[in-house]
Design an enzyme around this catalytic site. Structure first.
Site, PDB file in Angstrom:
ATOM      1  N   SER A 312       0.825  -1.203   0.000  1.00 14.53           N
ATOM      2  CA  SER A 312       0.000   0.000   0.000  1.00 14.53           C
ATOM      3  C   SER A 312       0.860   1.254   0.000  1.00 14.53           C
ATOM      4  CB  SER A 312      -0.920   0.009   1.227  1.00 14.53           C
ATOM      5  OG  SER A 312      -0.184   0.325   2.400  1.00 14.53           O
ATOM      6  N   LYS A 313       0.211   2.381  -0.170  1.00 12.86           N
ATOM      7  CA  LYS A 313       0.918   3.663  -0.148  1.00 12.86           C
ATOM      8  C   LYS A 313       1.521   3.960   1.213  1.00 12.86           C
ATOM      9  CE  LYS A 313      -1.814   5.820  -3.835  1.00 12.86           C
ATOM     10  NZ  LYS A 313      -2.664   6.967  -4.230  1.00 12.86           N
ATOM     11  N   ARG A 314       1.017   3.308   2.246  1.00 14.58           N
ATOM     12  CA  ARG A 314       1.504   3.562   3.604  1.00 14.58           C
ATOM     13  C   ARG A 314       2.678   2.667   3.989  1.00 14.58           C
ATOM     14  NH1 ARG A 314      -3.878   3.743   3.487  1.00 14.58           N
ATOM     15  NH2 ARG A 314      -4.064   1.524   3.968  1.00 14.58           N
TER      16      ARG A 314
END
Length: 553
Positions: A312-314
């Site tokens: 994910s982007k995180r």
């Protein structure tokens, strides 16, 4: 037999007199019918492939381009170029609520840095523009109305508050609310309301959406180029909104209309869009375009380094690696790191991503972009997720760095040197680069590995001092200093020969001299061949550093 034939297959068969005759001749043998249909679909596929391949990468400008999106763009690009086709960039910005300023510019800049230049797009233009969906608003309206008038869609006037109340009621009964075939006729829409009431609501300006009327208990199937036959039953699907109250279509309608209008032949996208396939197939069917429907290929997920769950982007900065191609500064000031700013070569990142989910079928790992185009085939894309390995990404960058010419690396390193107020000629810097490039992963590593070529050490590694600088060391190094003052010429070969002769004559251990001598010149137990360093920095600088070490240590 006729009852077994789908609406699509009847259209497909009877659309050709020649095929119709074949069908009549074998009508009593159902199994042969199926074989004929499969054969005809294969013919249709090859016919499509015989035309010009057109693919699109269609991101939404809701934030920075994730590395998974970059891989989707890459696979589209490789597929298009392999087949002599066109690669389009379409900006799907119909979701104005989630629109982020600067995101579209970021997408274009990222693709340009990676060398994945679109043949058509917002910046490039092209014969099928506009390529920004918000500028195509008027195009979608007739298609939405056509679906309503043909009975494939309907107006829905339910307010968000009414729908939320229903969800709450269902949850209280431990059920899940869905706006589907079982509920639609009980809700506030043109299916349940008298026609006059529907007309009155629209004419009075009451907000509404248009929902697709998913048929009941219908099998929807298509052949995915990666996953093979995929089949869905509409009884599990709800009536998706295809046109919003703000006058813009949702992704689903805009996607299908644009792909058709732009003559897209293949839709290559992420696995997360697989559940949308039945709606998209039904939209093509409802609009009468099923015969021209593009082929689908759904790419496998990119997994976290642990292999558990989607990357994910995180997952980036918090785990010590980028997940974006370029650095991104959000509107609220938060900064996320990018591969370009970390010092990755664009080609290395492309090479790394190409092998995430695709297997060339050989042992080759290092590819130029042209070699990737030549080798790529959609059939060799895996179904299962690909684990993201940050260390493997570094390895690819190291291989690219080694292959980069010393001259090109010199230009890059000069930028680093100037940032440190170090001024050195290109010829000298190129010699330095040739000495250290084999041990570096990034150009930014050069300074740590070569600063001693440009400035004398101002401190000495304590562990190295404790290990190698003994009581008798100053006397021994002092004698070496005298040798270096007088060796002629002052070259790596001459200096090394003179010091080795001294060591052998006095029956000293090699490390007893070389380690403290390196400490004096470099400041630590590191660096390339010591006598190469001495020759490059020169006699005067070498003597000054040894004298300084004798005084300091």
């Amino acid at each position: 037999m006729t009852n077994c034939i789908s609406q699509f297959d009847r259209h497909f068969i009877f659309g050709s007199t020649r095929v119709f005759n074949v069908y009549v001749g074998i009508a009593s043998y159902g199994i042969f019918y199926v074989q004929v249909i499969v054969s005809l679909r294969q013919i249709q596929f090859h016919k499509k492939m015989s035309g010009k391949v057109r693919v699109r990468f269609a991101p939404s400008p809701t934030g920075p381009l994730h590395i998974g999106g970059v891989r989707t763009a890459l696979f589209n690009y490789l597929f298009a170029k392999k087949h002599g086709g066109d690669f389009l960039l379409r900006i799907e910005d119909t979701d104005q609520v989630r629109f982020v300023p600067g995101a579209e510019e970021y997408i274009n800049e990222a693709l340009e840095w990676l060398g994945l230049m679109p043949d058509e797009g917002v910046r490039q233009g092209g014969p099928f523009g506009p390529y920004r969906q918000s500028e195509r608003k008027a195009i979608y309206v007739p298609f939405a109305e056509k679906l309503v008038h043909s009975g494939w869609a309907y107006y829905a006037f339910d307010t968000p508050e009414e729908l939320e109340k229903l969800r709450t009621q269902y949850e209280a009964e431990k059920k899940t609310f869905a706006y589907d075939q079982s509920a639609r006729n009980k809700l506030n829409n043109s299916l349940s309301l008298p026609e006059a009431e529907t007309r009155r609501k629209i004419e009075s300006g009451e907000p509404y959406v248009i929902r697709f009327k998913m048929p009941e208990n219908t099998e929807v199937e298509t052949t995915d180029l990666i996953r093979g036959l995929v089949r869905f039953n509409t009884s599990t699907l709800d009536d998706k909104v295809i046109f919003k109250s703000d006058g813009l279509p949702t992704y689903h309608l805009a996607n299908v209309v644009d792909d058709h209008e732009m003559k897209i032949t293949h839709v290559i996208r992420g696995e997360e869009w697989l559940p949308s396939v039945p709606l998209h197939v039904m939209l093509y069917r409802a609009l009468g375009w099923e015969g021209d429907m593009p082929r689908f290929a759904h790419l496998p997920l990119i997994l976290k380094p642990s292999g558990k769950g989607k990357l994910s982007k995180r997952d980036g900065d918090k785990d010590g690696f980028p997940v974006f191609p370029l650095e991104w500064k959000s509107p609220d000031g938060e900064i996320s790191s990018g591969y370009r700013e970390w010092g990755y070569f664009a080609g290395a990142l492309v090479n790394f991503l190409a092998l995430l989910g695709w297997n060339p079928g050989t042992e080759q790992e290092i590819f130029t972009i042209n070699e990737l185009v030549e080798s790529f085939s959609i059939e060799r894309v895996n179904k299962s997720g690909a684990r993201f390995d940050p260390e493997k990404a570094k390895w690819f960058n190291q291989q690219y760095l080694k292959k980069t010419s010393d001259g090109e690396l010199t230009k890059l390193y000069q930028t680093v040197l100037k940032s440190k107020s170090v001024h050195a000629g290109d010829e000298f810097v190129e010699k330095v680069v040739s000495q250290i490039k084999e041990r570096a992963v990034f150009v930014s590593d050069f300074w740590e590995q070569s600063s001693f070529f440009f400035i004398a050490p101002d401190r000495y590694d304590e562990n190295t001092v404790r290990k190698f600088w003994k009581e008798e060391t100053p006397q021994l190094i002092g004698q070496c200093l005298d040798i270096l003052k007088n060796v002629e010429p002052f070259s790596a070969v001459a200096a090394e020969g003179a010091i080795k002769e001294y060591i052998e004559k006095n029956q000293l251990g090699f490390g007893k001299i070389m380690n403290p001598l390196r400490l004096a010149i470099v400041g630590a137990a590191k660096g390339p061949h010591l006598f190469d360093i001495l020759e490059m920095i020169g006699r005067e600088e070498s003597i000054a550093r040894i004298e300084k070490a004798l005084k300091s240590l």
